[in-house]
Design an enzyme around this catalytic site. Sequence first.
Site, PDB file in Angstrom:
ATOM      1  N   SER A 121      28.246  -6.762  21.024  1.00 21.13           N
ATOM      2  CA  SER A 121      28.926  -7.475  22.106  1.00 21.13           C
ATOM      3  C   SER A 121      28.638  -6.775  23.435  1.00 21.13           C
ATOM      4  CB  SER A 121      30.432  -7.553  21.813  1.00 21.13           C
ATOM      5  OG  SER A 121      31.092  -8.345  22.775  1.00 21.13           O
ATOM      6  N   THR A 122      29.672  -6.264  24.099  1.00 19.34           N
ATOM      7  CA  THR A 122      29.515  -5.675  25.428  1.00 19.34           C
ATOM      8  C   THR A 122      28.459  -4.566  25.434  1.00 19.34           C
ATOM      9  OG1 THR A 122      31.873  -6.063  25.727  1.00 19.34           O
ATOM     10  CG2 THR A 122      30.783  -4.667  27.350  1.00 19.34           C
TER      11      THR A 122
ATOM     12  N   HIS B 148      27.653 -11.623  21.127  1.00 22.85           N
ATOM     13  CA  HIS B 148      28.631 -12.429  21.853  1.00 22.85           C
ATOM     14  C   HIS B 148      28.043 -12.798  23.211  1.00 22.85           C
ATOM     15  CE1 HIS B 148      31.948 -10.114  19.452  1.00 22.85           C
ATOM     16  NE2 HIS B 148      31.360 -11.044  18.715  1.00 22.85           N
TER      17      HIS B 148
ATOM     18  N   MET C 221      33.420  -4.657  22.633  1.00 20.41           N
ATOM     19  CA  MET C 221      34.871  -4.653  22.620  1.00 20.41           C
ATOM     20  C   MET C 221      35.379  -5.322  21.349  1.00 20.41           C
ATOM     21  SD  MET C 221      35.913  -5.582  26.535  1.00 20.41           S
ATOM     22  CE  MET C 221      34.976  -7.106  26.519  1.00 20.41           C
TER      23      MET C 221
ATOM     24  N   ASP D 127      35.358  -7.421  15.972  1.00 23.43           N
ATOM     25  CA  ASP D 127      34.672  -8.497  15.265  1.00 23.43           C
ATOM     26  C   ASP D 127      33.736  -7.939  14.201  1.00 23.43           C
ATOM     27  OD1 ASP D 127      33.769 -11.029  14.552  1.00 23.43           O
ATOM     28  OD2 ASP D 127      32.227 -11.060  16.117  1.00 23.43           O
TER      29      ASP D 127
END
Length: 352
Positions: A167-168, A194, A288, A291
């Site tokens: 993600s991030t 993401h 973050m 998940d």
Amino acid sequence: MLTVLVVDDSALMRRALRDALEAESDIRVEIARDGQDALEQVARVRPDVMTLDIHMPVMDGLTCLSHLMVDSPCPVIMVSSLTEKGALATFEAMELGAFDYVAKPGGTVSTDLDGIRRDLVAKIRAATGTPAMSTRQHPPRRGPPPAAPAASAASAGHDRLLMIGVSTGGPRTLEQILPLLPTGAGWPVLVIQHMPASFTSVFARRLDGLCQLPVREVDRPTRLEDDVIHLARGDADITLSRRAAGLSLVPTPLDDQHLWHPSVSRFLQSAQGLLAPGNLIGALLTGMGDDGARDLADWHHKGARTIAEAEETATVFGMPQELINHQGATDILPSHQIGDRLVAWTRTGESA
């Protein structure tokens, strides 16, 4: 108190961003109208974080960012339009040193920030290392960790998969790892990042020019192919299904049970019974939230080989930390060692 310098040429967007951010009791907002104005204000304001629009008169966001990274470096979050042009500029901004980005939900000018407010605030906190005001930390499970599965524990059957969830901070990390994957290993690769759909299509083309393996965005039901990197399309989830042609990746409408999309957890749940745990290699990289952490840990406990990115290189030590907390990591590695480990694991007969 965190000081955020909001840089945008739209008065409506500046007001919307100010209202969204100052709803947090520990965030103070300063305003700049374009890139030149931002550079002039940095010395006075000394912001902890800057949000930076890309398309502005006088001086655009990319020019401002290039000057800022040389003269007055600070964490910058790009605020990008949901267009292909916006995606291209955003990846260029990441190369210049931007921390991350958020996508405007309604195009170039939008006051409807409800959909991105949580994401924007979380990334501002991540950029400064400031915890959320109401975040509850989940302690690690106690007791000895389970034995690490053997690298040769692949179960009977040809179907296998290398899956990466991120993600991030993901684009830079993936660009460090994926180009190391060689042709001829015979493993299909799935990347679940993401990201909005307008960004994943551009990112797939970008990665395709960097990697030895071809990179394809999964925008329709697609059979898993060996020696291909499949990138899950944004704005949808992705599931695994057995069809006449074999195991297939299927873009799936979003549901309300999963917070992050495309969802790593939902994919791993769909793969149960279709892949033997010993035939799955999984990695959770910077990002973050949590998940995929619990689900990948379950796969690990049944025999899957797994990697959590180490805190020293993770932009945000959320997803990999949760995998570690669930005792679900075979190895914990910095990003610059992950590619070599994945190559070793996918080579026939080579141990971890």
